[in-house]
Design an enzyme around this catalytic site. Structure first.
Site, PDB file in Angstrom:
ATOM      1  N   LYS A   1       0.879  -1.225   0.245  1.00 36.53           N
ATOM      2  CA  LYS A   1       0.033   0.049   0.016  1.00 36.53           C
ATOM      3  C   LYS A   1       0.736   1.342   0.082  1.00 36.53           C
ATOM      4  O   LYS A   1       2.007   1.132   0.184  1.00 36.53           O
ATOM      5  CB  LYS A   1      -0.938   0.069   1.162  1.00 36.53           C
TER       6      LYS A   1
ATOM      7  N   TYR B   1      14.544  31.368   5.707  1.00 39.12           N
ATOM      8  CA  TYR B   1      13.284  32.091   5.998  1.00 39.12           C
ATOM      9  C   TYR B   1      13.495  32.042   7.687  1.00 39.12           C
ATOM     10  O   TYR B   1      13.691  31.304   8.209  1.00 39.12           O
ATOM     11  CB  TYR B   1      12.087  31.153   5.795  1.00 39.12           C
TER      12      TYR B   1
ATOM     13  N   ARG C   1      -9.873  -1.047  16.232  1.00 37.99           N
ATOM     14  CA  ARG C   1     -10.105  -0.027  15.187  1.00 37.99           C
ATOM     15  C   ARG C   1     -11.145  -0.815  14.090  1.00 37.99           C
ATOM     16  O   ARG C   1     -12.144  -0.613  14.285  1.00 37.99           O
ATOM     17  CB  ARG C   1      -8.864  -0.066  14.459  1.00 37.99           C
TER      18      ARG C   1
HETATM   19  C1  LIG Z   1       0.035  -2.102   6.615  1.00 43.31           C
HETATM   20  C2  LIG Z   1      -0.548  -3.374   7.098  1.00 43.31           C
HETATM   21  C3  LIG Z   1       0.452  -4.177   7.384  1.00 43.31           C
HETATM   22  C4  LIG Z   1       1.953  -4.114   7.329  1.00 43.31           C
HETATM   23  O1  LIG Z   1       2.495  -3.565   8.606  1.00 43.31           O
HETATM   24  P1  LIG Z   1       4.302  -3.216   8.771  1.00 43.31           P
HETATM   25  O2  LIG Z   1       4.290  -2.812  10.218  1.00 43.31           O
HETATM   26  O3  LIG Z   1       4.704  -2.205   7.627  1.00 43.31           O
HETATM   27  O4  LIG Z   1       4.793  -4.531   8.497  1.00 43.31           O
HETATM   28  C5  LIG Z   1      -0.255  -5.565   7.769  1.00 43.31           C
HETATM   29  N1  LIG Z   1      -1.433  -5.703   8.017  1.00 43.31           N
HETATM   30  C6  LIG Z   1      -2.207  -4.684   7.778  1.00 43.31           C
HETATM   31  C7  LIG Z   1      -3.678  -5.020   7.873  1.00 43.31           C
HETATM   32  C8  LIG Z   1      -1.725  -3.439   7.485  1.00 43.31           C
HETATM   33  O5  LIG Z   1      -2.718  -2.467   7.147  1.00 43.31           O
END
Ligand SMILES: *Cc1c(COP(=O)(O)O)cnc(C)c1O
Length: 346
Positions: A35, A245, A128
Site C-alpha cells: 500500500k 526563512y 479499530r
Molecule cells: C500496513 C499493514 C500491514 C503491514 O505492517 P508493517 O508494520 O508495515 O509490516 C499488515 N497488515 C495490515 C492489515 C496493514 O494494514
C-alpha cells in the site's frame, strides 16, 4: 546532472528482505504489503519485482486498480475492504480478495454473489476494524454462501508492548482457531519478534523495505531506499549574516553554506533536525527547510562542488535515526516522498 531530489531504490535489497521474511516465518505464506505506493518505493516496480510472493496487500481500490492495469496477476487483498456496492463490484471485477470487517459490509454482501475471496477481520485488541471475536460463528454463518479464505486480525503494539501483544495473540488464537480456516496476524514486528503470531499468512510491510519497526536497527535487513539531493549553490556567508526563512541560522564566523535541491515538497519534512551525509561525513542543517531548498553548514575544509549529491537518509544515515530526530517514524518519511522525486531502480 539533475536538479531534483532522487530516491535510489534497491530491488535487490527488497529481494533479500523477502528472504529474511521467508527464513523467519518458513511455514507461512507471504502477503507483501505494498500500500501507499509500496511505502514510497513505487507500487508497480516493487510488485513486478516481487513475483514470487503468495499475494499482495493494498489499502485502497485505486492501488489494486493500478496493479491490475499493469498486468500484476497475483492475488491482491483489499485490506480495508469495500465501502459501498460500487466498490464491491469493482473489487470483484478486478479479481480482488477483500477484508470484511463490519456489519455494513455483511449487509452489502447479503444475497449478492461476490466472486472474490473474503478475509474475515476480527478485533483482537486494536479496537479499530474488525468484528468482536466471539461473534465469529454468526459472521461465518452470514457468509456461508461466500468464499471465506481466512480469518485475520492486526497487532496494535508489537513494536512496543510485549504483554499486550501476547494477549492479542492469545485472544486471536483462542477465538479464531476452531474454524479450520487459514489465519493471519503478523505484521513486520510480529514476524520479527513473535514466532507464534506467524500462523498461515504473514503480512510484512516495513521490513520488506529494509526498515526495522524497532528503534534498534536490525542488521539482517537491507534498507532499500537512499534519498539524496544535489548541491545547487555554495555560498560564503559573512559572520553575523542569517540564512533562510525567518533568519533562524546565524553565521557565528565567516562560513560556507551549501544549498540543496530538496525541501518539504519533496517529502523532506520541515520539522526535521537530522544531519545529512556529505561524502560520508555528517553535516548539520543551516536554517529552515523550505519548500524546494535546504541549506547545510559546510566545514572550511570540505571540498564540495555544485552537482555533488548529499544523502538525506540511507546508507550510513539510517532512516530509523532520521525519523527519531524528526519526532516521527520511518513509515511517514517513506510514504511522504513526493511524486516529483525521481525513483531510480538499481
Ligand atoms: C500496513 C499493514 C500491514 C503491514 O505492517 P508493517 O508494520 O508495515 O509490516 C499488515 N497488515 C495490515 C492489515 C496493514 O494494514
Amino acid at each position: 546532472m539533475s536538479s531534483t531530489t532522487s530516491a535510489a531504490i534497491s530491488l535487490a535489497a527488497i529481494t533479500s528482505n523477502l528472504a529474511v521474511v521467508r527464513k523467519t516465518a518458513p511455514r507461512s505464506k507471504v502477503m507483501a504489503v505494498i500500500k501507499a505506493d509500496a511505502y514510497g518505493h513505487g507500487l508497480v516496480p516493487v510488485a513486478a519485482h516481487l513475483d514470487d510472493v503468495d499475494g499482495f496487500g493494498v489499502a485502497r481500490l485505486n492501488e489494486a486498480q493500478a496493479l491490475r492495469s499493469d498486468g500484476i496477476a497475483q492475488p491482491i487483498t483489499l485490506l480495508g475492504g469495500f465501502l459501498d456496492e460500487i466498490e464491491m463490484h469493482s473489487a470483484a471485477d478486478l479479481k480482488l480478495d477483500v477484508v470484511v470487517h463490519s456489519p455494513h459490509q455483511l449487509a452489502l454482501l447479503q444475497g449478492q454473489h461476490f466472486s472474490g475471496g473474503i478475509w474475515v477481520k476480527v478485533n483482537s485488541g486494536m479496537n479499530r476494524l474488525g468484528f468482536p471475536i466471539d461473534s465469529l460463528p454468526k459472521v461465518l454463518d452470514a457468509l456461508a454462501f461466500h468464499n471465506v479464505i481466512g480469518i485475520m486480525s492486526h497487532l496494535a503494539s508489537a513494536d512496543s508492548d510485549r504483554e499486550y501483544t501476547r494477549q492479542q495473540i492469545d485472544t486471536f488464537l483462542g477465538g479464531a482457531s476452531a474454524f479450520g480456516l487459514p489465519l493471519s496476524l503478523a505484521n513486520s514486528a510480529g514476524i520479527l519478534d513473535y514466532p507464534d503470531s506467524h500462523l498461515d499468512w504473514v503480512r510484512p510491510g516495513l521490513m520488506l523495505y529494509g526498515v526495522s519497526p524497532f528503534a534498534a536497527q536490525r542488521t539482517q535487513l537491507t534498507p532499500a531506499m537512499m534519498l539524496s539531493a544535489p548541491v545547487i549553490a555554495i555560498n560564503n556567508i559573512p559572520a553575523g549574516e542569517k540564512v533562510g526563512y525567518g533568519g533562524t541560522w546565524i553565521a557565528e564566523k565567516a562560513s560556507k553554506v551549501a544549498v540543496l535541491a530538496t525541501g518539504y515538497a519533496d517529502g523532506y519534512p520541515r520539522e526535521i533536525t537530522a544531519p545529512v551525509l556529505l561524502c560520508g561525513q555528517r553535516r548539520q542543517l543551516a536554517g529552515r527547510i523550505a519548500m524546494d531548498m535546504t541549506c547545510i553548514a559546510l566545514h572550511d575544509t570540505d571540498q564540495v562542488a555544485v552537482g555533488d549529491q548529499v544523502v538525506l537518509w540511507g546508507g550510513e544515515l539510517p532512516i530509523e535515526e532520521v525519523a527519531e530526530l524528526a519526532g516521527t517514524i520511518p513509515y511517514t518519511l517513506m510514504c511522504h516522498v513526493a511524486s516529483r522525486v525521481t525513483r531510480q531502480y538499481v
